[in-house]
Design an enzyme around this catalytic site. Sequence first.
Site, PDB file in Angstrom:
ATOM      1  N   TYR A 158       0.838  -1.206   0.000  1.00  0.00           N
ATOM      2  CA  TYR A 158       0.000   0.000   0.000  1.00  0.00           C
ATOM      3  C   TYR A 158       0.874   1.257   0.000  1.00  0.00           C
ATOM      4  CZ  TYR A 158      -3.513   3.379   1.629  1.00  0.00           C
ATOM      5  OH  TYR A 158      -4.336   4.472   1.761  1.00  0.00           O
ATOM      6  N   ALA A 160       3.916   1.662  -0.920  1.00  0.00           N
ATOM      7  CA  ALA A 160       4.654   1.835  -2.184  1.00  0.00           C
ATOM      8  C   ALA A 160       3.775   2.519  -3.228  1.00  0.00           C
ATOM      9  CB  ALA A 160       5.143   0.475  -2.691  1.00  0.00           C
ATOM     10  N   LYS A 162       1.262   4.485  -2.615  1.00  0.00           N
ATOM     11  CA  LYS A 162       0.897   5.841  -2.190  1.00  0.00           C
ATOM     12  C   LYS A 162       2.072   6.808  -2.350  1.00  0.00           C
ATOM     13  CE  LYS A 162      -3.267   4.948  -1.755  1.00  0.00           C
ATOM     14  NZ  LYS A 162      -4.245   5.606  -2.624  1.00  0.00           N
TER      15      LYS A 162
HETATM   16  N1  LIG Z   1      -9.414   6.519   4.870  1.00  0.00           N
HETATM   17  C1  LIG Z   1      -8.164   6.840   5.116  1.00  0.00           C
HETATM   18  O1  LIG Z   1      -7.757   6.953   6.278  1.00  0.00           O
HETATM   19  C2  LIG Z   1      -7.195   7.090   3.980  1.00  0.00           C
HETATM   20  C3  LIG Z   1      -5.902   7.503   4.317  1.00  0.00           C
HETATM   21  C4  LIG Z   1      -4.997   7.757   3.302  1.00  0.00           C
HETATM   22  C5  LIG Z   1      -5.370   7.589   1.983  1.00  0.00           C
HETATM   23  N2  LIG Z   1      -6.623   7.170   1.684  1.00  0.00           N
HETATM   24  C6  LIG Z   1      -6.955   6.992   0.269  1.00  0.00           C
HETATM   25  O2  LIG Z   1      -8.143   7.670  -0.042  1.00  0.00           O
HETATM   26  C7  LIG Z   1      -8.804   7.005  -1.123  1.00  0.00           C
HETATM   27  C8  LIG Z   1     -10.259   6.783  -0.742  1.00  0.00           C
HETATM   28  O3  LIG Z   1     -10.289   5.929   0.379  1.00  0.00           O
HETATM   29  P1  LIG Z   1     -11.524   5.804   1.389  1.00  0.00           P
HETATM   30  O4  LIG Z   1     -10.997   6.008   2.734  1.00  0.00           O
HETATM   31  O5  LIG Z   1     -12.660   6.592   0.899  1.00  0.00           O
HETATM   32  O6  LIG Z   1     -11.788   4.256   1.244  1.00  0.00           O
HETATM   33  P2  LIG Z   1     -13.112   3.434   0.899  1.00  0.00           P
HETATM   34  O7  LIG Z   1     -12.738   2.016   1.041  1.00  0.00           O
HETATM   35  O8  LIG Z   1     -14.251   3.965   1.674  1.00  0.00           O
HETATM   36  O9  LIG Z   1     -13.329   3.815  -0.642  1.00  0.00           O
HETATM   37  C9  LIG Z   1     -12.556   3.267  -1.681  1.00  0.00           C
HETATM   38  C10 LIG Z   1     -13.492   2.840  -2.781  1.00  0.00           C
HETATM   39  O10 LIG Z   1     -12.713   2.266  -3.843  1.00  0.00           O
HETATM   40  C11 LIG Z   1     -13.483   1.203  -4.373  1.00  0.00           C
HETATM   41  N3  LIG Z   1     -12.636   0.237  -5.084  1.00  0.00           N
HETATM   42  C12 LIG Z   1     -11.782  -0.665  -4.549  1.00  0.00           C
HETATM   43  N4  LIG Z   1     -11.249  -1.420  -5.525  1.00  0.00           N
HETATM   44  C13 LIG Z   1     -11.787  -0.988  -6.703  1.00  0.00           C
HETATM   45  C14 LIG Z   1     -11.635  -1.389  -8.051  1.00  0.00           C
HETATM   46  N5  LIG Z   1     -10.820  -2.404  -8.415  1.00  0.00           N
HETATM   47  N6  LIG Z   1     -12.336  -0.731  -9.005  1.00  0.00           N
HETATM   48  C15 LIG Z   1     -13.177   0.274  -8.662  1.00  0.00           C
HETATM   49  N7  LIG Z   1     -13.363   0.705  -7.389  1.00  0.00           N
HETATM   50  C16 LIG Z   1     -12.671   0.061  -6.417  1.00  0.00           C
HETATM   51  C17 LIG Z   1     -14.147   0.565  -3.155  1.00  0.00           C
HETATM   52  O11 LIG Z   1     -15.269  -0.229  -3.528  1.00  0.00           O
HETATM   53  C18 LIG Z   1     -14.490   1.770  -2.311  1.00  0.00           C
HETATM   54  O12 LIG Z   1     -15.824   2.209  -2.511  1.00  0.00           O
HETATM   55  C19 LIG Z   1      -8.027   5.709  -1.354  1.00  0.00           C
HETATM   56  O13 LIG Z   1      -7.173   5.863  -2.474  1.00  0.00           O
HETATM   57  C20 LIG Z   1      -7.224   5.559  -0.090  1.00  0.00           C
HETATM   58  O14 LIG Z   1      -6.043   4.810  -0.291  1.00  0.00           O
HETATM   59  C21 LIG Z   1      -7.557   6.917   2.642  1.00  0.00           C
END
Ligand SMILES: NC(=O)c1ccc[n+]([C@@H]2O[C@H](COP(=O)([O-])OP(=O)(O)OC[C@H]3O[C@@H](n4cnc5c(N)ncnc54)[C@H](O)[C@@H]3O)[C@@H](O)[C@H]2O)c1
Length: 252
Positions: A158, A160, A162
């Site tokens: 993950y 890597a 990000k």
């Molecule tokens: N929540 C946190 O604390 C956090 C921290 C740092 C970064 N992020 C990043 O923010 C972004 C959003 O995350 P979030 O917290 O809303 O997570 P989340 O899991 O609520 O949302 C991510 C969405 O991506 C969708 N998804 C996963 N694989 C997929 C695929 N192959 N094709 C299409 N859709 C797919 C999931 O179904 C989900 O609805 C992500 O890139 C995550 O890495 C989140």
Amino acid sequence: MAIYNEFKDKVALVTGGAGGIGKATVRKFGVNGCKIFICDINDEVVNKTIDEFKKEGIDIDGVSVDIACEESVKSMVDACLKKYGKIDYLVAAAGIYKDRKLTEMSFEEWKQTIDINLNGVFLVTHLVLPQMLERKQGSIIVFGSQAGIRGSALHTHYAATKSAMQGFARSLIYEVAASGVRINCVAPGVIRTPMTMNGSAEKLEKWLETIPMRRFGEPEEVANVIAFLLSDDASYIVGQTIPINGGSVVNT
Ligand SMILES: NC(=O)c1ccc[n+]([C@@H]2O[C@H](COP(=O)([O-])OP(=O)(O)OC[C@H]3O[C@@H](n4cnc5c(N)ncnc54)[C@H](O)[C@@H]3O)[C@@H](O)[C@H]2O)c1
């Protein structure tokens, strides 16, 4: 709350639009009059999200996609362009986050995270950019993470992907910024979304101790920064990674 008049009648494509940060971003843009096209992993979550936002009066459509599959991403972008005729903003939020020690990680597990979090961003950006460059306008957000800045236990794969988002954003500007297209990266800390909040109480408590503000971030607090970065107010900001983390990582 900031009002963004320039969002009216613009079109935003939000990948992972049924997820925590994706949905908060949809609402933020939708209430400002933006047309929204979402994609997420299956029809059920996409349709549920569309219904929810339509009830709020937001102009929204969407399809299911596997963001790691070239053919699937192409038909998703085609569907968005067919519906709305253009894409002004891309928010590439789709992603996965799985705990696994490197020594216990199969190559398949490694590749799944790389395919979705990294290759998926290439696929959608690659297809959305040409019409932005042609129109000499557009703005893109990709997602880094605190994990990509300072590392994270059990997340070599993950983290890597990000860290890669930071390099992606700061490199793409050399190809697009002079044409009026901007890209920036947001790097959230721990935000209260399905991705993080299904951890054990013990794990969440440990995370809290590392955050000077002693609380998790809300998806809306990330959406607010995304709206600013995509808006005309951020017209001279490109290639940057903006941490949103309650102080857990500073001076990046
Ligand atoms: N929540 C946190 O604390 C956090 C921290 C740092 C970064 N992020 C990043 O923010 C972004 C959003 O995350 P979030 O917290 O809303 O997570 P989340 O899991 O609520 O949302 C991510 C969405 O991506 C969708 N998804 C996963 N694989 C997929 C695929 N192959 N094709 C299409 N859709 C797919 C999931 O179904 C989900 O609805 C992500 O890139 C995550 O890495 C989140």
